[in-house]
Design a protein around this motif. Structure first.
Motif, PDB file in Angstrom:
ATOM      1  N   HIS A   2      -3.489   2.728   1.510  1.00 20.45           N
ATOM      2  CA  HIS A   2      -3.944   3.128   2.836  1.00 20.45           C
ATOM      3  C   HIS A   2      -4.272   4.623   2.824  1.00 20.45           C
ATOM      4  CE1 HIS A   2      -1.785  -0.608   3.585  1.00 20.45           C
ATOM      5  NE2 HIS A   2      -2.440  -0.709   4.727  1.00 20.45           N
ATOM      6  N   LEU A  92      -5.642  -4.199   8.758  1.00 22.73           N
ATOM      7  CA  LEU A  92      -5.732  -2.740   8.720  1.00 22.73           C
ATOM      8  C   LEU A  92      -5.772  -2.145  10.127  1.00 22.73           C
ATOM      9  CD1 LEU A  92      -8.279  -2.324   5.783  1.00 22.73           C
ATOM     10  CD2 LEU A  92      -5.834  -1.801   5.748  1.00 22.73           C
ATOM     11  N   GLY A 102      -2.243   4.232   7.543  1.00 25.82           N
ATOM     12  CA  GLY A 102      -3.678   4.332   7.306  1.00 25.82           C
ATOM     13  C   GLY A 102      -4.332   5.065   8.454  1.00 25.82           C
ATOM     14  N   ASN A 110     -10.792   2.666   4.662  1.00 31.12           N
ATOM     15  CA  ASN A 110      -9.818   1.647   4.273  1.00 31.12           C
ATOM     16  C   ASN A 110     -10.411   0.240   4.299  1.00 31.12           C
ATOM     17  OD1 ASN A 110      -7.446   3.175   3.683  1.00 31.12           O
ATOM     18  ND2 ASN A 110      -7.220   3.605   5.866  1.00 31.12           N
ATOM     19  N   MET A 114     -10.310  -1.445   0.803  1.00 25.59           N
ATOM     20  CA  MET A 114      -9.304  -2.500   0.700  1.00 25.59           C
ATOM     21  C   MET A 114      -9.816  -3.865   1.132  1.00 25.59           C
ATOM     22  SD  MET A 114      -5.921  -0.476   2.129  1.00 25.59           S
ATOM     23  CE  MET A 114      -4.895  -1.917   1.915  1.00 25.59           C
TER      24      MET A 114
END
Length: 352
Positions: A2, A92, A102, A110, A114
């Motif tokens: 993050h 997220l 994050g 992110n 991710m």
């Protein structure tokens, strides 16, 4: 992995936000096709909640360093690549807004790193492997292992690229790349184990619920005179996927997620994760900013004003799983509902 606020400058963070928003928009359209059945929306919400829970379980990978599941590969294989991106985006968003995990200005970074990178890389590799490997559950599980393993260092490499373009500190990119990819190869092994175990477990009980295993139909084998042969065609076939209830799977998955987040997370490694460790060692965290949601009552995965760390962390995890499954299921249900009005129009046009 993050990324907090302050690692990447504002212009590049804004561009990453546009990229992430575009990816989410494309995924919303693609997910309408993947979320075809009535039960797929709550299952996708469950996948998001399960990933949220497992991300709380940091595991040690090296001296003073830990890692956690990213989840892109797992989500893509279980519910499809478009829905997988949305799953990670929901996770997220919940983590950033509720748990101060994050950065909020780094949310686009992110989601890109991710969510988009891990999902695209993992699913592309998974599909490539399943096309050349035998169509068996064992091969599907092995393909998920490899796909998850590669997706994590790929995400680390893309983060390094973003840092090279918009990093707020003056650290040689080559050092960042070597450190990031090196530690995330180790984290990738953990990701691969978790992904393969989860995919294998679902394949064992309900292969029809695994998006990446659609069309997987290994014939029933019987041992005759010491040799394995296909069972006769007269053997009754299992009930159609649409007619089989998913309540047990959903309930089992939800209980598992609650136990992981509410109890097992207390025993997770307290060491910094791969990005935090590299940032501290290489100095790319010099301009890190305090999270804008640091005052949240659930910040740092603990409930404000509860002194007992075990109860505080466990309750925060349970709340996180509950909120994520509700928000995720709501999002996916809405996406699925938006595709249904199109069907009568198509039939009407064809009839005319």
């Amino acid at each position: 992995m993050h990324v907090p606020d302050g690692f990447i400058n504002a212009p590049v963070s804004a561009v990453a936000g546009v990229v992430a928003a575009g990816a989410v928009a494309v995924s919303l359209r693609g997910a309408r096709r993947e979320l075809g059945g009535e039960r797929t929306a709550p299952l996708a919400g469950l996948v998001a909640a399960f990933i949220f829970a497992v991300q709380m379980l940091n595991f040690p990978v090296a001296a003073g360093t830990s890692g956690h599941l990213l989840g892109g590969a797992l989500a893509a294989i279980l519910v499809g690549p478009y829905t997988g991106v949305l799953c990670i985006a929901v996770v997220l968003l919940m983590q950033g807004v509720l748990f101060a995990d994050g950065g909020l200005t780094a949310l686009g970074v992110n989601i890109t790193v991710m969510g988009v990178v891990t999902t695209v890389v993992a699913y592309a590799l998974f599909r490539g492997l399943t096309r050349v490997l035998p169509r068996t559950r064992r091969s599907t599980t092995a393909a998920s292992f490899v796909a998850a393993l590669v997706s994590v260092p790929a995400a680390a490499a893309v983060f390094t690229l973003i840092y090279a373009i918009g990093g707020t500190t003056d650290v040689p990119v080559s050092k960042v790349l070597t450190a990031m990819v090196g530690v995330h190869v180790l984290i990738g092994i953990g990701e691969a184990v978790i992904t393969a175990l989860t995919v294998g477990a679902v394949l064992a009980v309900r292969p029809d619920l695994v998006h990446g295993a659609r069309g997987l139909a290994a014939p029933l084998k019987l041992r005759v005179a010491g040799e394995l042969v296909d069972a006769p065609a007269a053997v009754p076939a299992p009930a159609p996927a649409a007619a089989r209830s998913t309540r047990k799977v959903w309930a089992t998955g939800l209980v598992t997620a609650l136990v992981l987040a509410g109890f097992v997370s207390f025993y997770a490694s307290a060491s910094p994760d791969g990005l935090e460790k590299v940032a501290a060692d290489k100095g790319i965290d010099q301009k890190a900013q305090e999270h804008r949601a640091a005052g949240s009552p659930l910040a740092d995965y603990s409930v404000k004003d509860i002194g007992n760390a075990r109860i505080s962390g466990g309750l925060a995890g349970v709340i996180g799983v509950g909120v994520t499954v509700v928000v995720g299921s709501g999002v996916f249900w809405t996406v699925r509902r938006r595709r249904t009005p199109d069907a009568p129009l198509i039939r009407t046009a064809e009839s005319v």
